[in-house]
Design an enzyme around this catalytic site. Structure first.
Site, PDB file in Angstrom:
ATOM      1  N   SER A  39     -35.528  24.303 -21.206  1.00  0.00           N
ATOM      2  CA  SER A  39     -35.094  25.334 -22.302  1.00  0.00           C
ATOM      3  C   SER A  39     -36.089  25.499 -22.793  1.00  0.00           C
ATOM      4  CB  SER A  39     -33.837  24.260 -23.347  1.00  0.00           C
ATOM      5  OG  SER A  39     -35.817  23.211 -23.450  1.00  0.00           O
ATOM      6  N   SER A 108     -36.305  19.565 -16.790  1.00  0.00           N
ATOM      7  CA  SER A 108     -36.177  19.518 -18.313  1.00  0.00           C
ATOM      8  C   SER A 108     -34.918  19.137 -18.605  1.00  0.00           C
ATOM      9  CB  SER A 108     -36.966  20.125 -18.447  1.00  0.00           C
ATOM     10  OG  SER A 108     -37.267  19.413 -19.997  1.00  0.00           O
ATOM     11  N   ASP A 229     -47.924  16.014 -18.145  1.00  0.00           N
ATOM     12  CA  ASP A 229     -46.610  16.733 -18.141  1.00  0.00           C
ATOM     13  C   ASP A 229     -47.046  16.285 -20.479  1.00  0.00           C
ATOM     14  OD1 ASP A 229     -44.476  17.193 -19.480  1.00  0.00           O
ATOM     15  OD2 ASP A 229     -43.104  16.947 -17.775  1.00  0.00           O
TER      16      ASP A 229
END
Length: 279
Positions: A39, A108, A229
């Site tokens: 996204s 994700s 991350d």
């Protein structure tokens, strides 16, 4: 990345799926591998997978759709966007192409969609590759918070994109411009804002697939995560690997949220090998 971008028009196709005109990219032949993008502002299948698709297509039939409401797939004002619609759209996409089952590679949000699809109907899933994928409950990070509040602006797009990789110099002017232009399309932010809750002052909880449901997944699974991350913390990769009975885990050092770009060659080799070993 530039050479992949030049090939986009040649690889772009359209099909109707779950009532949405769906833009997708396809190359290769063999076992179907479906790449599900993440996204964020201006996201699309091509922005996530332009380098991955042609290389995986050497041995597999690779498809990368813009998920309903994202990229250039239609956004419908009267639709209720959420995981039920996104799973229905994914299965409708597979049905429209007469694909009974596929390997799902989810980045994700795309990983969360792959998990939800597997829980809905595991017979449609040959295997799972989950990159930087949320699981259980965790605290909203700055990358997710900034994406929710984003309004089309070149400088703000650059600032947000630099939160994603470990080395922010990976973010190029071309990337910023392409994502900015995509983010300025009508409705481009709407689906993202339906995906996660509005950030609240202080900590905002984000809820992925609960651990007890992860334990029921019996598909071969490869979990891939960047150690640095800052968008989906690496602890969530460990959580997935712990809870999914058949999961293997590969953690890349000096790597943020964009494993497929930051460690492109090694990532592609992992997925190619994983898909090739499935019966």
């Amino acid at each position: 990345m530039d050479s992949g971008l030049r090939d986009e028009a040649a690889r772009t196709r359209r099909i109707m799926a779950a009532g949405h005109e769906t833009v997708y990219h396809e190359a290769g032949s063999g076992r179907p591998v479906v790449l599900l993008h993440g996204s964020g502002p201006g996201v699309s299948a091509w922005s996530n997978w332009s380098r991955t698709l042609p290389e995986l297509a050497r041995h597999h039939r690779v498809l990368a759709p813009d998920i309903a409401g994202f990229g250039r797939t239609s956004f419908q004002e009267d639709a209720t966007y959420g995981i039920k619609l996104w799973v229905r759209h994914l299965f409708g996409f597979l049905d429209a192409l007469a694909i009974p089952s596929a390997v799902l590679v989810g980045n994700s949000f795309g990983g969360g969609l792959a998990l939800a699809a597997t829980l809905r109907d595991p017979s449609r899933v040959d295997g799972l590759v989950l990159l930087g994928t949320p699981a259980g409950t965790f605290t909203m990070t700055e990358g997710l918070r900034a994406g929710w509040h984003y309004e089309p602006d070149l400088d703000e797009m650059r600032r947000i994109l630099r939160l994603f990789p470990h080395d922010p110099d990976l973010v190029t002017d071309e990337m910023v411009r392409a994502r900015y232009e995509a983010s300025a399309r009508p409705g481009a932010q709407d689906a993202y804002r339906k995906l996660i809750p509005e950030p609240a002052p202080g900590d905002t909880p984000i809820r992925g697939v609960p651990e007890e449901r992860l334990r029921t997944i019996d598909r071969p699974t490869l979990v891939v995560h960047g150690r640095e991350d800052g968008v989906i913390p690496v602890e969530l990769g460990w959580r997935l690997a712990r809870e999914i009975p058949s999961a293997d885990l590969h953690v890349f050092g000096h790597c943020g949220h964009w494993v497929q770009l930051e460690r492109h060659a090694a990532f592609t080799a992992l997925v190619d090998d994983f898909a090739g070993r499935l019966s």
